[in-house]
Write a protein that holds these residues in place. Sequence first.
Motif, short mmCIF file in Angstrom:
data_model
loop_
_atom_site.label_atom_id
_atom_site.label_comp_id
_atom_site.label_asym_id
_atom_site.label_seq_id
_atom_site.Cartn_x
_atom_site.Cartn_y
_atom_site.Cartn_z
N MET A 1 0.67 -1.02 0.88
CA MET A 1 -0.65 0.15 0.24
C MET A 1 0.66 1.59 -0.13
SD MET A 1 -3.03 0.43 2.19
CE MET A 1 -4.45 1.03 2.04
N LEU A 2 1.98 1.54 0.61
CA LEU A 2 2.93 2.20 1.21
C LEU A 2 3.27 2.46 0.25
CD1 LEU A 2 3.71 4.58 2.65
CD2 LEU A 2 4.78 3.46 3.87
N TRP B 1 0.17 11.67 0.40
CA TRP B 1 -0.26 10.38 0.98
C TRP B 1 0.70 9.86 1.74
CZ3 TRP B 1 -0.19 5.62 1.28
CH2 TRP B 1 -0.76 4.26 1.86
N ARG C 1 1.98 9.98 5.67
CA ARG C 1 1.76 8.40 6.68
C ARG C 1 3.45 8.48 7.48
NH1 ARG C 1 -1.87 3.23 5.44
NH2 ARG C 1 -3.30 4.61 6.62
N ALA D 1 3.80 11.07 10.11
CA ALA D 1 2.69 10.33 11.01
C ALA D 1 3.99 9.31 11.61
CB ALA D 1 1.86 9.45 10.61
N ILE D 2 4.24 8.27 11.23
CA ILE D 2 5.13 7.29 12.20
C ILE D 2 5.96 7.98 13.42
CG2 ILE D 2 6.24 5.32 11.91
CD1 ILE D 2 4.45 4.61 9.68
N TRP E 1 4.72 10.31 15.87
CA TRP E 1 4.53 9.70 17.07
C TRP E 1 5.59 8.61 17.19
CZ3 TRP E 1 4.56 3.18 15.84
CH2 TRP E 1 4.31 2.88 17.57
N LEU F 1 6.88 17.34 11.51
CA LEU F 1 5.07 18.07 11.70
C LEU F 1 5.45 18.99 11.16
CD1 LEU F 1 4.69 18.27 14.27
CD2 LEU F 1 5.69 20.20 15.18
N HIS G 1 4.03 17.90 7.90
CA HIS G 1 2.20 16.71 8.68
C HIS G 1 1.14 17.90 9.10
CE1 HIS G 1 0.44 12.81 9.78
NE2 HIS G 1 -0.23 13.32 10.98
N ALA G 2 1.78 19.42 9.40
CA ALA G 2 0.37 20.43 9.84
C ALA G 2 0.24 21.04 8.15
CB ALA G 2 1.12 21.16 11.02
#
Lengths: 130, 120
Positions: free
Chosen positions: B1-2, B14, B18, B21-22, B25, B68, B71-72
């Motif tokens: 998928m990635l 996209w 992702r 995001a990882i 996190w 960051l 993503h923002a």
Amino acid sequence: MALYSRSGRPRPQAGGFELFVWYYMRLSGVALFVLALTHFSLQHFLFDPANETSQWIFNQRWNSVFWRSFDWLMLMMVVTHAFLGIRTVTMDYVKGGWRTLALTVLYLVGVIIFVMGTSVVLSVQMPGGA
Amino acid sequence: MLFRYRGSEGMVAWAFHRISAIGIWLFVMLHVLDIYLAGGNPKVYDDLLKFYGSTPGRILEVLLGAALLYHALNGIRILIMDFWPRMTLYHKQIWYVNWAIFIIVGIPGAFIIMRPVFGI
């Protein structure tokens, strides 16, 4: 509302928890746009990490009810947003019994991180306080 | 998928969302642990802080800031398209505006973080 999305996840049509998560990610995302970017700018642009010792945190940075509340609100938003986001990623790649196991571990870690962050922001003594 | 390329900026936007995001996190977990340490064992925290203030630490901070910021900004792009579906027609243009803001904010930001390394 289109089922196909060029941006994020298409809005779940069935409603329930998945629809709640879909809205929650967007709302907490807006909150974090302000909270996390403000936090990063403070810690890295206004101040410098080399000077941010534990004494500086206790005596300056967290010697304020406002900034402790700000940081706790951010903690709440970032932990829920991050772990619900990783939940979506996990469900994309992991199926069956492994998914149940992975999500269980993920939720446990999320709760532990939230409790650790909450306890430190609440328990460190405030020099300027009572 | 990635890793299966489906074409166009939408897919790259996209994938970056992702990946960032990882990364964020993972850092959030490290960051809560280090602050917990500051409360419980300030000496260990101050030692870890020496790494945060070092050159490799600062390079990682620039990367964190980049993740960051991307993503923002891409998050706002997602919101615009989700709540104003007609804007999906311009998803590429919004993505390029994101990169313009990313560079305008990111270059001075990276400079401020790396400044002590060069003694300026």
